[in-house]
Enzyme design. Sequence first.
Site, PDB file in Angstrom:
ATOM      1  N   GLY A  61       0.831  -1.201   0.000  1.00 38.30           N
ATOM      2  CA  GLY A  61       0.000   0.000   0.000  1.00 38.30           C
ATOM      3  C   GLY A  61       0.861   1.246   0.000  1.00 38.30           C
ATOM      4  O   GLY A  61       2.015   1.222   0.438  1.00 38.30           O
TER       5      GLY A  61
ATOM      6  N   GLN B 198       3.115  10.073   0.892  1.00 37.98           N
ATOM      7  CA  GLN B 198       4.417   9.403   0.929  1.00 37.98           C
ATOM      8  C   GLN B 198       5.278   9.757  -0.279  1.00 37.98           C
ATOM      9  O   GLN B 198       6.502   9.555  -0.244  1.00 37.98           O
ATOM     10  CB  GLN B 198       4.228   7.883   1.008  1.00 37.98           C
ATOM     11  CG  GLN B 198       3.672   7.427   2.350  1.00 37.98           C
ATOM     12  CD  GLN B 198       3.541   5.929   2.413  1.00 37.98           C
ATOM     13  OE1 GLN B 198       2.561   5.375   1.933  1.00 37.98           O
ATOM     14  NE2 GLN B 198       4.529   5.253   2.978  1.00 37.98           N
TER      15      GLN B 198
ATOM     16  N   CYS C 276       5.975   0.048   7.147  1.00 34.37           N
ATOM     17  CA  CYS C 276       5.612   1.155   6.268  1.00 34.37           C
ATOM     18  C   CYS C 276       6.767   1.409   5.307  1.00 34.37           C
ATOM     19  O   CYS C 276       7.936   1.350   5.719  1.00 34.37           O
ATOM     20  CB  CYS C 276       5.347   2.400   7.112  1.00 34.37           C
ATOM     21  SG  CYS C 276       4.855   3.839   6.147  1.00 34.37           S
ATOM     22  N   LEU C 277       6.442   1.698   4.049  1.00 34.46           N
ATOM     23  CA  LEU C 277       7.494   1.969   3.063  1.00 34.46           C
ATOM     24  C   LEU C 277       8.292   3.221   3.421  1.00 34.46           C
ATOM     25  O   LEU C 277       9.383   3.435   2.896  1.00 34.46           O
ATOM     26  CB  LEU C 277       6.889   2.120   1.667  1.00 34.46           C
ATOM     27  CG  LEU C 277       6.330   0.828   1.041  1.00 34.46           C
ATOM     28  CD1 LEU C 277       5.711   1.123  -0.317  1.00 34.46           C
ATOM     29  CD2 LEU C 277       7.429  -0.218   0.908  1.00 34.46           C
TER      30      LEU C 277
ATOM     31  N   HIS D   3      -4.134   1.529   7.827  1.00 35.71           N
ATOM     32  CA  HIS D   3      -2.797   2.125   7.773  1.00 35.71           C
ATOM     33  C   HIS D   3      -2.727   3.252   6.735  1.00 35.71           C
ATOM     34  O   HIS D   3      -2.233   4.353   7.026  1.00 35.71           O
ATOM     35  CB  HIS D   3      -1.787   1.016   7.434  1.00 35.71           C
ATOM     36  CG  HIS D   3      -0.375   1.483   7.291  1.00 35.71           C
ATOM     37  ND1 HIS D   3       0.622   1.167   8.196  1.00 35.71           N
ATOM     38  CD2 HIS D   3       0.230   2.254   6.339  1.00 35.71           C
ATOM     39  CE1 HIS D   3       1.758   1.728   7.807  1.00 35.71           C
ATOM     40  NE2 HIS D   3       1.551   2.387   6.684  1.00 35.71           N
ATOM     41  N   GLU D   4      -3.239   2.980   5.534  1.00 42.01           N
ATOM     42  CA  GLU D   4      -3.115   3.965   4.450  1.00 42.01           C
ATOM     43  C   GLU D   4      -4.032   5.167   4.669  1.00 42.01           C
ATOM     44  O   GLU D   4      -3.655   6.303   4.382  1.00 42.01           O
ATOM     45  CB  GLU D   4      -3.386   3.318   3.092  1.00 42.01           C
ATOM     46  CG  GLU D   4      -2.473   2.150   2.732  1.00 42.01           C
ATOM     47  CD  GLU D   4      -0.993   2.462   2.828  1.00 42.01           C
ATOM     48  OE1 GLU D   4      -0.595   3.637   2.719  1.00 42.01           O
ATOM     49  OE2 GLU D   4      -0.212   1.508   3.044  1.00 42.01           O
TER      50      GLU D   4
ATOM     51  N   HIS E 280      -2.554   7.616   6.971  1.00 38.57           N
ATOM     52  CA  HIS E 280      -1.544   8.472   6.331  1.00 38.57           C
ATOM     53  C   HIS E 280      -2.153   9.791   5.843  1.00 38.57           C
ATOM     54  O   HIS E 280      -1.484  10.822   5.839  1.00 38.57           O
ATOM     55  CB  HIS E 280      -0.937   7.773   5.106  1.00 38.57           C
ATOM     56  CG  HIS E 280       0.300   6.973   5.388  1.00 38.57           C
ATOM     57  ND1 HIS E 280       1.447   7.518   5.906  1.00 38.57           N
ATOM     58  CD2 HIS E 280       0.583   5.657   5.189  1.00 38.57           C
ATOM     59  CE1 HIS E 280       2.374   6.573   6.015  1.00 38.57           C
ATOM     60  NE2 HIS E 280       1.876   5.430   5.593  1.00 38.57           N
TER      61      HIS E 280
HETATM   62 NI    NI Z   1       2.736   3.563   5.493  1.00 38.71          NI
END
Ligand code: NI
Length: 160
Positions: A46, A51, A90-91, A132-133, A136
């Site tokens: 995701g 981000q 998380c990326l 999670h997304e 963000h």
């Molecule tokens: Ni994330």
Amino acid sequence: MAVKEILKFGNETLRKTCHPVQKFNLRLWLLLRDMADTMYEAEGVGLAAPQIGILRRVVVIDVQDDHGLIELINPEIISAEGEQAGPEGCLSKPGRQGYVVRPNKVTVRALDRHGKPFEITGEGLLARAFCHEIDHLDGKLYIDVEDHEIVQDEEEDADE
Ligand code: NI
């Protein structure tokens, strides 16, 4: 392919509240393409627009199930039930994981890339990804809600 740089924890952009999308045009579709390219290149499940530095309420998710690539514009969680507890990463912080409790089943209402409303329900990893997304988009990170960081035991590493 347009792989963008993923902002890392500590970057202030990740703490901002994103604006709703109002125009469903080529600019949005290019953003969606860049986000998917960036997510797949990073082997993530995701990615949220902030981000890659874009403060818009746009999310892409692909947990490698039958849904394939999911695009969410202006998403909102409209129901959540059950509970799951487990590792989450998380990326924007590669190599780190936290132990996070999330609902096990989540329904999201969102708009598609043409501005048409739809609802989607996910369980397990998909429900976790929705939470999670969407967090963000309000500048919220999993480290804010985790119970603790998962620290890899050195002996465990040696066994792999
Ligand atoms: Ni994330």
